[in-house]
Design a protein around this motif. Sequence first.
Motif, PDB file in Angstrom:
ATOM      1  N   LEU A   4       0.696  -1.311  -0.083  1.00 45.94           N
ATOM      2  CA  LEU A   4       0.016  -0.085  -0.125  1.00 45.94           C
ATOM      3  C   LEU A   4       0.873   1.174   0.128  1.00 45.94           C
ATOM      4  O   LEU A   4       1.969   1.344   0.732  1.00 45.94           O
ATOM      5  CB  LEU A   4      -0.907   0.089   1.397  1.00 45.94           C
ATOM      6  N   PRO A   5       0.351   2.614  -0.621  1.00 42.88           N
ATOM      7  CA  PRO A   5       1.051   3.454  -0.475  1.00 42.88           C
ATOM      8  C   PRO A   5       1.154   4.147   0.926  1.00 42.88           C
ATOM      9  O   PRO A   5       0.271   3.386   1.777  1.00 42.88           O
ATOM     10  CB  PRO A   5       0.367   4.613  -1.500  1.00 42.88           C
ATOM     11  N   ASP A   6       1.971   5.118   1.214  1.00 52.44           N
ATOM     12  CA  ASP A   6       2.181   5.437   2.507  1.00 52.44           C
ATOM     13  C   ASP A   6       0.880   6.238   3.077  1.00 52.44           C
ATOM     14  O   ASP A   6       0.578   6.195   4.276  1.00 52.44           O
ATOM     15  CB  ASP A   6       3.325   6.432   2.594  1.00 52.44           C
ATOM     16  N   ASP A   7       0.005   6.740   2.236  1.00 52.20           N
ATOM     17  CA  ASP A   7      -1.070   7.094   2.767  1.00 52.20           C
ATOM     18  C   ASP A   7      -2.395   6.785   1.598  1.00 52.20           C
ATOM     19  O   ASP A   7      -2.171   6.072   1.014  1.00 52.20           O
ATOM     20  CB  ASP A   7      -1.076   8.933   2.817  1.00 52.20           C
ATOM     21  N   ASP A   8      -3.502   7.262   2.140  1.00 53.39           N
ATOM     22  CA  ASP A   8      -4.683   6.941   1.543  1.00 53.39           C
ATOM     23  C   ASP A   8      -5.089   7.995   0.240  1.00 53.39           C
ATOM     24  O   ASP A   8      -6.442   8.079  -0.066  1.00 53.39           O
ATOM     25  CB  ASP A   8      -5.799   6.848   2.299  1.00 53.39           C
ATOM     26  N   SER A   9      -4.417   8.626  -0.226  1.00 58.66           N
ATOM     27  CA  SER A   9      -4.744   9.758  -1.077  1.00 58.66           C
ATOM     28  C   SER A   9      -5.220   9.305  -2.424  1.00 58.66           C
ATOM     29  O   SER A   9      -5.803   9.751  -3.050  1.00 58.66           O
ATOM     30  CB  SER A   9      -3.286  10.695  -1.485  1.00 58.66           C
ATOM     31  N   TRP A  10      -4.859   7.922  -2.782  1.00 56.70           N
ATOM     32  CA  TRP A  10      -5.405   7.310  -4.137  1.00 56.70           C
ATOM     33  C   TRP A  10      -6.960   6.749  -3.819  1.00 56.70           C
ATOM     34  O   TRP A  10      -7.421   6.441  -4.849  1.00 56.70           O
ATOM     35  CB  TRP A  10      -4.556   5.939  -4.362  1.00 56.70           C
ATOM     36  N   ILE A  11      -7.331   6.594  -2.752  1.00 56.21           N
ATOM     37  CA  ILE A  11      -8.746   6.240  -2.581  1.00 56.21           C
ATOM     38  C   ILE A  11      -9.778   7.025  -3.098  1.00 56.21           C
ATOM     39  O   ILE A  11     -10.783   6.559  -3.668  1.00 56.21           O
ATOM     40  CB  ILE A  11      -9.082   5.967  -1.235  1.00 56.21           C
ATOM     41  N   PRO A  12      -9.785   8.356  -2.804  1.00 57.07           N
ATOM     42  CA  PRO A  12     -10.802   9.188  -3.437  1.00 57.07           C
ATOM     43  C   PRO A  12     -10.949   9.181  -4.905  1.00 57.07           C
ATOM     44  O   PRO A  12     -11.965   9.078  -5.463  1.00 57.07           O
ATOM     45  CB  PRO A  12     -10.650  10.425  -3.226  1.00 57.07           C
ATOM     46  N   GLU A  13      -9.740   8.825  -5.777  1.00 57.07           N
ATOM     47  CA  GLU A  13     -10.097   8.761  -7.180  1.00 57.07           C
ATOM     48  C   GLU A  13     -10.060   7.379  -7.368  1.00 57.07           C
ATOM     49  O   GLU A  13     -11.273   7.465  -8.252  1.00 57.07           O
ATOM     50  CB  GLU A  13      -8.522   8.848  -7.689  1.00 57.07           C
ATOM     51  N   GLN A  14     -10.278   6.450  -6.487  1.00 52.72           N
ATOM     52  CA  GLN A  14     -10.976   5.344  -6.894  1.00 52.72           C
ATOM     53  C   GLN A  14     -12.482   5.187  -6.597  1.00 52.72           C
ATOM     54  O   GLN A  14     -13.078   4.706  -7.296  1.00 52.72           O
ATOM     55  CB  GLN A  14     -10.207   3.988  -6.068  1.00 52.72           C
ATOM     56  N   ARG A  15     -12.651   5.829  -5.744  1.00 52.15           N
ATOM     57  CA  ARG A  15     -14.253   6.190  -5.272  1.00 52.15           C
ATOM     58  C   ARG A  15     -14.946   6.795  -6.488  1.00 52.15           C
ATOM     59  O   ARG A  15     -16.038   6.466  -6.754  1.00 52.15           O
ATOM     60  CB  ARG A  15     -14.481   6.843  -4.136  1.00 52.15           C
ATOM     61  N   ARG A  16     -14.369   7.967  -7.103  1.00 50.62           N
ATOM     62  CA  ARG A  16     -14.986   8.613  -8.102  1.00 50.62           C
ATOM     63  C   ARG A  16     -15.134   7.859  -9.360  1.00 50.62           C
ATOM     64  O   ARG A  16     -16.012   7.902  -9.974  1.00 50.62           O
ATOM     65  CB  ARG A  16     -14.068   9.879  -8.389  1.00 50.62           C
ATOM     66  N   ALA A  17     -14.010   6.875  -9.649  1.00 48.38           N
ATOM     67  CA  ALA A  17     -13.928   5.685 -10.732  1.00 48.38           C
ATOM     68  C   ALA A  17     -15.189   5.142 -10.658  1.00 48.38           C
ATOM     69  O   ALA A  17     -15.962   4.733 -11.615  1.00 48.38           O
ATOM     70  CB  ALA A  17     -12.632   5.368 -11.130  1.00 48.38           C
ATOM     71  N   ILE A  18     -15.416   4.451  -9.472  1.00 50.02           N
ATOM     72  CA  ILE A  18     -16.559   3.583  -9.230  1.00 50.02           C
ATOM     73  C   ILE A  18     -17.903   4.303  -9.240  1.00 50.02           C
ATOM     74  O   ILE A  18     -18.914   3.614 -10.213  1.00 50.02           O
ATOM     75  CB  ILE A  18     -16.607   2.989  -7.696  1.00 50.02           C
ATOM     76  N   GLY A  19     -18.071   5.460  -8.882  1.00 55.68           N
ATOM     77  CA  GLY A  19     -19.319   6.362  -9.268  1.00 55.68           C
ATOM     78  C   GLY A  19     -19.414   6.636 -10.495  1.00 55.68           C
ATOM     79  O   GLY A  19     -20.616   6.636 -11.098  1.00 55.68           O
ATOM     80  N   THR A  20     -18.374   6.909 -11.192  1.00 53.40           N
ATOM     81  CA  THR A  20     -18.637   6.964 -12.811  1.00 53.40           C
ATOM     82  C   THR A  20     -19.074   5.959 -13.631  1.00 53.40           C
ATOM     83  O   THR A  20     -19.934   5.788 -14.267  1.00 53.40           O
ATOM     84  CB  THR A  20     -17.280   7.546 -13.088  1.00 53.40           C
ATOM     85  N   ARG A  21     -18.408   4.629 -13.080  1.00 50.21           N
ATOM     86  CA  ARG A  21     -18.929   3.516 -13.747  1.00 50.21           C
ATOM     87  C   ARG A  21     -20.447   3.273 -13.344  1.00 50.21           C
ATOM     88  O   ARG A  21     -21.183   2.833 -14.174  1.00 50.21           O
ATOM     89  CB  ARG A  21     -18.091   2.290 -13.293  1.00 50.21           C
ATOM     90  N   ILE A  22     -20.744   3.476 -12.077  1.00 50.84           N
ATOM     91  CA  ILE A  22     -22.328   3.074 -11.869  1.00 50.84           C
ATOM     92  C   ILE A  22     -23.254   3.991 -12.531  1.00 50.84           C
ATOM     93  O   ILE A  22     -24.214   3.832 -13.279  1.00 50.84           O
ATOM     94  CB  ILE A  22     -22.513   3.600 -10.248  1.00 50.84           C
ATOM     95  N   ARG A  23     -22.840   5.465 -12.709  1.00 53.35           N
ATOM     96  CA  ARG A  23     -23.767   6.454 -13.287  1.00 53.35           C
ATOM     97  C   ARG A  23     -23.525   6.065 -14.869  1.00 53.35           C
ATOM     98  O   ARG A  23     -24.793   5.900 -15.690  1.00 53.35           O
ATOM     99  CB  ARG A  23     -23.089   7.773 -13.242  1.00 53.35           C
ATOM    100  N   ALA A  24     -22.508   5.715 -15.448  1.00 53.59           N
ATOM    101  CA  ALA A  24     -22.564   5.326 -16.978  1.00 53.59           C
ATOM    102  C   ALA A  24     -23.423   4.155 -17.076  1.00 53.59           C
ATOM    103  O   ALA A  24     -24.031   4.095 -18.242  1.00 53.59           O
ATOM    104  CB  ALA A  24     -21.048   5.001 -17.275  1.00 53.59           C
ATOM    105  N   GLU A  25     -23.348   3.078 -16.265  1.00 57.44           N
ATOM    106  CA  GLU A  25     -24.031   1.889 -16.625  1.00 57.44           C
ATOM    107  C   GLU A  25     -25.898   2.248 -16.381  1.00 57.44           C
ATOM    108  O   GLU A  25     -26.536   1.730 -17.055  1.00 57.44           O
ATOM    109  CB  GLU A  25     -23.789   0.914 -15.588  1.00 57.44           C
TER     110      GLU A  25
END
Length: 77
Positions: A4-25
Amino acid sequence: MRDLPDDDSWIPEQRRAIGTRIRAERERQGLTQEQVILAARIDRVTIWRLETGQDTKLSTLLRIAFVLDVPLRDLIG
């Protein structure tokens, strides 16, 4: 196995990507948020939180995947 990276700064980007896929579907299927809300038995705030990349429960993601008739893996990438 990856570390894992030293911090969780990557998590919001992944959450947004999931949201985008849900909305797109949802939009691909021609469904409104209201239709998904009623079918998945969730509230407006929950669908908004999902589609804008906010934190959510696994059970909610499973409901959305079921209603959209897609594997969960397709939504979470």
